[in-house]
Design an enzyme around this catalytic site. Structure first.
Site, PDB file in Angstrom:
ATOM      1  N   CYS A   1     -17.153  -9.085   3.700  1.00 14.04           N
ATOM      2  CA  CYS A   1     -16.428  -7.702   3.663  1.00 14.04           C
ATOM      3  C   CYS A   1     -15.226  -7.987   2.508  1.00 14.04           C
ATOM      4  O   CYS A   1     -14.388  -8.578   3.045  1.00 14.04           O
ATOM      5  CB  CYS A   1     -16.019  -7.247   4.790  1.00 14.04           C
ATOM      6  SG  CYS A   1     -17.334  -7.127   6.260  1.00 14.04           S
TER       7      CYS A   1
ATOM      8  N   CYS B   1      -0.731  -0.057  10.507  1.00 19.42           N
ATOM      9  CA  CYS B   1      -1.199  -1.160   9.387  1.00 19.42           C
ATOM     10  C   CYS B   1       0.135  -1.915   8.985  1.00 19.42           C
ATOM     11  O   CYS B   1       0.999  -1.270   8.499  1.00 19.42           O
ATOM     12  CB  CYS B   1      -1.881  -0.300   8.283  1.00 19.42           C
ATOM     13  SG  CYS B   1      -2.445  -1.535   6.874  1.00 19.42           S
TER      14      CYS B   1
ATOM     15  N   CYS C   1     -20.109  -6.031   1.538  1.00 17.53           N
ATOM     16  CA  CYS C   1     -19.695  -4.531   2.124  1.00 17.53           C
ATOM     17  C   CYS C   1     -18.324  -4.752   1.237  1.00 17.53           C
ATOM     18  O   CYS C   1     -17.330  -5.437   1.389  1.00 17.53           O
ATOM     19  CB  CYS C   1     -19.515  -4.469   3.487  1.00 17.53           C
ATOM     20  SG  CYS C   1     -18.683  -3.139   4.250  1.00 17.53           S
TER      21      CYS C   1
ATOM     22  N   CYS D   1     -20.302   1.882   7.198  1.00 18.69           N
ATOM     23  CA  CYS D   1     -19.871   1.270   7.992  1.00 18.69           C
ATOM     24  C   CYS D   1     -18.510   2.234   8.357  1.00 18.69           C
ATOM     25  O   CYS D   1     -17.664   2.355   7.485  1.00 18.69           O
ATOM     26  CB  CYS D   1     -19.652  -0.042   7.597  1.00 18.69           C
ATOM     27  SG  CYS D   1     -18.641  -0.911   8.847  1.00 18.69           S
TER      28      CYS D   1
ATOM     29  N   ARG E   1     -19.610  -3.814  16.114  1.00 19.01           N
ATOM     30  CA  ARG E   1     -18.946  -4.970  15.768  1.00 19.01           C
ATOM     31  C   ARG E   1     -17.639  -4.877  16.354  1.00 19.01           C
ATOM     32  O   ARG E   1     -16.677  -4.189  16.403  1.00 19.01           O
ATOM     33  CB  ARG E   1     -18.510  -4.893  14.254  1.00 19.01           C
ATOM     34  CG  ARG E   1     -17.988  -6.203  13.865  1.00 19.01           C
ATOM     35  CD  ARG E   1     -17.638  -6.183  12.237  1.00 19.01           C
ATOM     36  NE  ARG E   1     -19.092  -5.901  11.460  1.00 19.01           N
ATOM     37  CZ  ARG E   1     -19.444  -5.105  10.655  1.00 19.01           C
ATOM     38  NH1 ARG E   1     -18.223  -4.512  10.039  1.00 19.01           N
ATOM     39  NH2 ARG E   1     -20.387  -4.896  10.023  1.00 19.01           N
TER      40      ARG E   1
ATOM     41  N   CYS F   1      -0.079   4.794   6.961  1.00 20.03           N
ATOM     42  CA  CYS F   1      -0.838   4.575   8.242  1.00 20.03           C
ATOM     43  C   CYS F   1      -0.110   3.718   9.316  1.00 20.03           C
ATOM     44  O   CYS F   1       0.371   2.706   8.974  1.00 20.03           O
ATOM     45  CB  CYS F   1      -2.226   3.878   8.058  1.00 20.03           C
ATOM     46  SG  CYS F   1      -3.361   4.571   6.837  1.00 20.03           S
TER      47      CYS F   1
ATOM     48  N   CYS G   1       0.773  -1.298  -0.009  1.00 21.55           N
ATOM     49  CA  CYS G   1      -0.034  -0.032   0.096  1.00 21.55           C
ATOM     50  C   CYS G   1       0.955   1.246   0.062  1.00 21.55           C
ATOM     51  O   CYS G   1       1.962   1.420   0.701  1.00 21.55           O
ATOM     52  CB  CYS G   1      -0.935  -0.093   1.177  1.00 21.55           C
ATOM     53  SG  CYS G   1      -2.188   1.371   1.414  1.00 21.55           S
TER      54      CYS G   1
END
Length: 394
Positions: A109, A72, A142, A202, A272, A69, A65
């Site tokens: 998801c 992550c 999702c 979400c 969740r 972040c 990626c």
């Protein structure tokens, strides 16, 4: 405790607690913990009974990626030894999803690393959504693909997506400390785009990144204002090879207090328990079911989770039941397409600048808990399921 009685009454009326009340939940002692769980449990059962919704993650594209972040394992510069692979084909993703659905999940998801999807990526994911829905009647899908450009949410909705996930993660004030390649406002904009396209929004948070109690309350109040249908609560998994590898700030008790606070602020929303529950809640996971009405089944994106069979046994042993595919998750006033919550809150939304109730005169943040003993033995990189030749954990 008068505080808990007040919070239960407000939760049953869908009324927002004050900021002081939310902070007070996080500041309760371990001696009062079971009382806090019992009180939040009344609100949870009022809106969701004893049902637990199961969700299943499929990591469509892992690692590499360009975003930075700090939390992550897929970030730019991460040296975590995670699986790295490019896009799964629609039939591969559908096969991975089938394992979770066979285990009792009702929502799949679909997640892909990256800043956000290209139009070609949206086409890929659209084909995947169609493949999953053709083979599994009634399944919810999702998508979680990062920052959305104009028109992309509408295309996903047209392909059959039911929801879009994009987490705020932490408070606006501290967002720049964990990510520099995009902004908090970018994330808010993507949630708005999902809403506007008719997708169920979400959006949630990550706890355990060194944030204060005030930061946690700020992000949950911001989520309440965004009005998502589901709020995933992640507990940081401190991967070696990431900037937050040494952040072990959570205890099982603190995790329960955080979940209780989220339930009181978002009483009628699908809360969740997401990544990190096995690492931080550990043997207290069953208590968390009294606060949240939704969990992920089996493994996560880059880390292993509890075995799917163990999840199902835990739910049954705790006296809960898996929500069926034919059951509607959300209370009627939300499932019908209108939240109703904001209209029911006298005074909410009337503050200058769009503020939330109870922001004035907040008490000082409670002292952060002593760092928990690191449980690096519980952080296991996913080596099975999507992107491998091994059977998934579902």
């Amino acid at each position: 405790m008068d505080l808990l009685n007040t919070l239960v009454d407000k939760g049953l009326r869908r009324e927002t607690p004050t900021r002081e009340e939310a902070l007070a939940v996080l500041a309760t002692s371990d001696d009062d913990l079971l009382d806090v769980v019992a009180a939040a449990g009344k609100v949870r059962r009022h809106w969701f009974g004893r049902r637990v919704k199961l969700n299943y993650l499929v990591n469509l594209k892992s690692g590499l990626c360009p975003e930075d972040c700090s939390y992550c394992s897929q970030r730019l510069g991460s040296t975590a030894g995670i699986l790295k692979y490019t896009w799964l084909k629609p039939d591969q993703a559908s096969e991975a999803a089938a394992a979770g659905l066979a285990g009792g999940a009702k929502r799949v998801c679909l997640v892909a690393s990256g800043r956000g999807p290209t139009d070609r990526d949206v086409d890929r994911v659209s084909d995947t959504i169609k493949a999953i829905k053709e083979q599994n009647e009634g399944v919810e899908v999702c998508a979680c693909l990062g920052l959305l450009s104009d028109g992309q949410a509408e295309r996903l909705r047209a392909a059959g997506a039911d929801a879009y996930n994009h987490n705020l993660n932490t408070s606006e004030a501290t967002y720049g400390d964990i990510t520099t390649t995009h902004t908090y406002a970018d994330r808010v904009d993507t949630v708005h785009k999902a809403h506007a396209a008719g997708l169920s929004a979400c959006s949630g948070l990550i706890a355990g990144m060194g944030e204060s109690d005030a930061d946690l309350v700020d992000v949950v109040f911001a989520l309440r204002e965004l009005d998502p249908d589901s709020v995933p609560v992640n507990f940081l998994i401190p991967f070696e090879g990431t900037p937050l590898a040494k952040e072990w700030n959570l205890t099982p008790q603190r995790c329960l207090r955080i979940l209780a606070m989220v339930r009181f602020v978002c009483p009628d929303v699908e809360v969740r328990i997401a990544g990190g529950r096995e690492v931080h809640l550990r043997s207290l996971q069953p208590l968390a079911l009294h606060l949240a009405n939704s969990i992920f089944l089996g493994d996560y994106l880059t880390s292993e989770g509890q075995a799917g069979k163990a999840d199902l046994e835990m739910i049954a042993d705790a006296g809960f039941e898996v929500e069926g595919a034919d059951e509607v998750t959300l209370p009627e006033h939300r499932a019908a397409g209108g939240c109703g919550a904001r209209e029911a809150e006298a005074g909410c939304g009337s503050h200058a600048g769009g503020g939330v109730c109870g922001t004035a005169g907040a008490p000082a943040t409670a002292e952060a808990p002593a760092s928990a003993e690191p449980r690096t033995d519980l952080v296991a990189v996913r080596r099975r399921g999507a992107g491998t030749d091994l059977a998934p954990n579902a």
